[in-house]
Design an enzyme around this catalytic site. Structure first.
Site, PDB file in Angstrom:
ATOM      1  N   CYS A   1       0.862  -1.184   0.000  1.00 33.21           N
ATOM      2  CA  CYS A   1       0.000   0.000   0.000  1.00 33.21           C
ATOM      3  C   CYS A   1       0.902   1.238   0.000  1.00 33.21           C
ATOM      4  CB  CYS A   1      -0.901  -0.039   1.234  1.00 33.21           C
ATOM      5  SG  CYS A   1      -1.658   1.528   1.681  1.00 33.21           S
TER       6      CYS A   1
ATOM      7  N   CYS B   1       0.321   3.660   2.880  1.00 34.56           N
ATOM      8  CA  CYS B   1       0.793   3.018   4.119  1.00 34.56           C
ATOM      9  C   CYS B   1       2.311   3.170   4.233  1.00 34.56           C
ATOM     10  CB  CYS B   1       0.429   1.527   4.139  1.00 34.56           C
ATOM     11  SG  CYS B   1      -1.338   1.174   4.071  1.00 34.56           S
TER      12      CYS B   1
END
Length: 101
Positions: free
Chosen positions: A24, A27
């Site tokens: 991600c 992230c």
């Protein structure tokens, strides 16, 4: 399964849980900011990370629908959530608004 309840129960400070998944982008962008905050605020705040891809029951339990999602716990209770990447300043403001720092 990662048991958030155990992580929260063991902490004498508020706990910030970073719900993420590998790969991600947002992230990955948030991770170093959280690492820095964890180091700077270690006396005031515990920071934990949970891969919700590997622990889908955590996502279901706390209504995590996107990553990164941050879950804030105080006195053993879930008090706030926020989804999406954020700057250090935004995170400090959010944590302060919830009495975590």
């Amino acid at each position: 399964m990662t048991d958030i309840g155990v992580l929260v129960a063991r902490s004498t400070t508020p706990v910030l849980v970073d719900c993420f998944t590998p790969g991600c982008g947002p992230c990955a962008a948030l991770a170093p900011i959280l690492d820095t905050l964890a180091d700077e605020l270690k006396e005031q705040l515990a920071v934990e990370k949970i891969d919700v891809g590997a622990n889908p029951e955590v996502a279901k339990l706390y209504g995590v629908r996107g990553v990164p999602t941050l879950l804030l716990f105080k006195d053993g209770k879930h008090v706030a959530s926020r989804t999406g990447a954020a700057s250090r300043t935004q995170l400090i403001t959010w944590l302060s608004a919830h009495g975590a720092v």
